[in-house]
Enzyme design. Structure first.
Site, PDB file in Angstrom:
ATOM      1  CG  PHE A  38      75.576  14.630  58.659  1.00  0.00           C
ATOM      2  CD1 PHE A  38      74.393  14.846  57.964  1.00  0.00           C
ATOM      3  CD2 PHE A  38      75.535  13.892  59.830  1.00  0.00           C
ATOM      4  CE1 PHE A  38      73.198  14.330  58.429  1.00  0.00           C
ATOM      5  CE2 PHE A  38      74.338  13.369  60.304  1.00  0.00           C
ATOM      6  CZ  PHE A  38      73.171  13.586  59.595  1.00  0.00           C
ATOM      7  CG  ASP A  42      71.826  20.988  53.648  1.00  0.00           C
ATOM      8  OD1 ASP A  42      72.785  21.641  53.230  1.00  0.00           O
ATOM      9  OD2 ASP A  42      71.809  19.747  53.622  1.00  0.00           O
ATOM     10  CD  GLU A  69      62.872  23.246  59.132  1.00  0.00           C
ATOM     11  OE1 GLU A  69      63.120  22.626  60.187  1.00  0.00           O
ATOM     12  OE2 GLU A  69      62.838  22.698  58.026  1.00  0.00           O
ATOM     13  CG  ASP A  70      66.041  21.273  62.329  1.00  0.00           C
ATOM     14  OD1 ASP A  70      65.575  21.682  61.241  1.00  0.00           O
ATOM     15  OD2 ASP A  70      66.142  20.067  62.597  1.00  0.00           O
ATOM     16  NE  ARG A  95      65.126  13.212  66.018  1.00  0.00           N
ATOM     17  CZ  ARG A  95      65.032  13.720  64.797  1.00  0.00           C
ATOM     18  NH1 ARG A  95      65.409  14.969  64.577  1.00  0.00           N
ATOM     19  NH2 ARG A  95      64.579  13.006  63.795  1.00  0.00           N
TER      20      ARG A  95
HETATM   21  P1  IMP Z   1      67.032  21.104  53.070  1.00  0.00           P
HETATM   22  O1  IMP Z   1      67.232  22.545  53.454  1.00  0.00           O
HETATM   23  O2  IMP Z   1      65.791  20.852  52.291  1.00  0.00           O
HETATM   24  O3  IMP Z   1      68.254  20.548  52.370  1.00  0.00           O
HETATM   25  O4  IMP Z   1      66.855  20.206  54.340  1.00  0.00           O
HETATM   26  C1  IMP Z   1      67.113  20.603  55.627  1.00  0.00           C
HETATM   27  C2  IMP Z   1      66.798  19.425  56.525  1.00  0.00           C
HETATM   28  O5  IMP Z   1      67.752  18.380  56.295  1.00  0.00           O
HETATM   29  C3  IMP Z   1      66.938  19.806  57.976  1.00  0.00           C
HETATM   30  O6  IMP Z   1      65.695  20.205  58.519  1.00  0.00           O
HETATM   31  C4  IMP Z   1      67.480  18.557  58.609  1.00  0.00           C
HETATM   32  O7  IMP Z   1      66.414  17.731  59.028  1.00  0.00           O
HETATM   33  C5  IMP Z   1      68.217  17.847  57.507  1.00  0.00           C
HETATM   34  N1  IMP Z   1      69.665  18.099  57.609  1.00  0.00           N
HETATM   35  C6  IMP Z   1      70.423  18.879  56.798  1.00  0.00           C
HETATM   36  N2  IMP Z   1      71.710  18.904  57.195  1.00  0.00           N
HETATM   37  C7  IMP Z   1      71.768  18.100  58.296  1.00  0.00           C
HETATM   38  C8  IMP Z   1      72.857  17.720  59.195  1.00  0.00           C
HETATM   39  O8  IMP Z   1      74.022  18.136  59.082  1.00  0.00           O
HETATM   40  N3  IMP Z   1      72.512  16.908  60.219  1.00  0.00           N
HETATM   41  C9  IMP Z   1      71.248  16.434  60.411  1.00  0.00           C
HETATM   42  N4  IMP Z   1      70.214  16.757  59.598  1.00  0.00           N
HETATM   43  C10 IMP Z   1      70.477  17.592  58.557  1.00  0.00           C
HETATM   44 MG    MG Z   2      64.327  18.716  59.985  1.00  0.00          MG
END
Ligand code: IMP
Ligand code: MG
Length: 186
Positions: free
Chosen positions: A155, A106, A102-103, A168
């Protein structure tokens, strides 16, 4: 390598060279840990594209890769477990050593949901490799086996991460100028 900073970026948080050096280390660690196992790397489109491409080239053991895609991130949907898979894997996970890539983690809700789904497919092992972690926002307790960088609760865009599908392709990770968010509201 010289990098002209994009005019919408206020500050670069992680330079391209720093990203690449860390990804090389992550690839070396995976190569050591998975020798003889031919791991299957699983990525979720689209944000992971850049990280996954560089990570795989930093791994020097036999491997396979597959992709899935889900509906875009929405906190309300995730809380109800309503993540829709728009493209599923083509590879069976049964008995495979799976590395989920995963990238960003969060809140961890997206990852938590997808890990549960993959675990149900009976892999021999399932570990997580994440490039960016924002630990201060975590709602689910997930510890990735391989982690690139911890980020502050801000962000960010670049190296796969988007704001409204833009940025991206920046080779670094940075903060957007405040005016960019205002521009979109007009
Ligand atoms: P979570 O862990 O379910 O909150 O979601 C993570 C996803 O939210 C990541 O895979 C990103 O696609 C998106 N995301 C969370 N923080 C950022 C950010 O700072 N920039 C861009 N996308 C983000
Ligand atoms: Mg993502």
């Amino acid at each position: 390598m010289s990098e002209a900073i994009h005019p919408d970026i206020s500050r670069v948080l992680i330079e391209s060279d720093t990203l690449q050096a860390r990804i090389l280390e992550m690839g070396a660690a995976i190569s050591r840990d998975y020798g003889g196992k031919s791991p299957l790397f699983v990525g979720v489109l689209k944000g992971v594209l850049f990280f996954l491409a560089d990570l795989l080239r930093a791994v020097d053991i036999p491997l396979e890769v597959d992709f899935m895609a889900i509906t875009s991130y929405s906190p309300e949907m995730l809380e109800h477990g309503l993540v829709r898979i728009t493209k599923d894997l083509e590879t069976s996970l049964k008995g495979r050593h799976v590395i989920f890539v995963e990238d960003m983690i969060d809140t961890g809700l997206t990852l938590g949901y997808l890990l549960k789904l993959l675990k149900a497919r009976d892999p021999a092992s399932l570990e997580v490799a994440v490039l960016f972690d924002k630990p201060s926002r975590r709602l689910l307790n997930i510890t990735p086996r391989y982690l690139g960088f911890r980020l502050p609760d801000q962000f960010v865009v670049g190296y796969g991460l988007d704001y409204r599908e833009q940025y991206r392709n920046l080779p670094y990770v940075g903060l957007l100028k405040a005016e960019v968010f205002q521009r979109q509201l007009r």
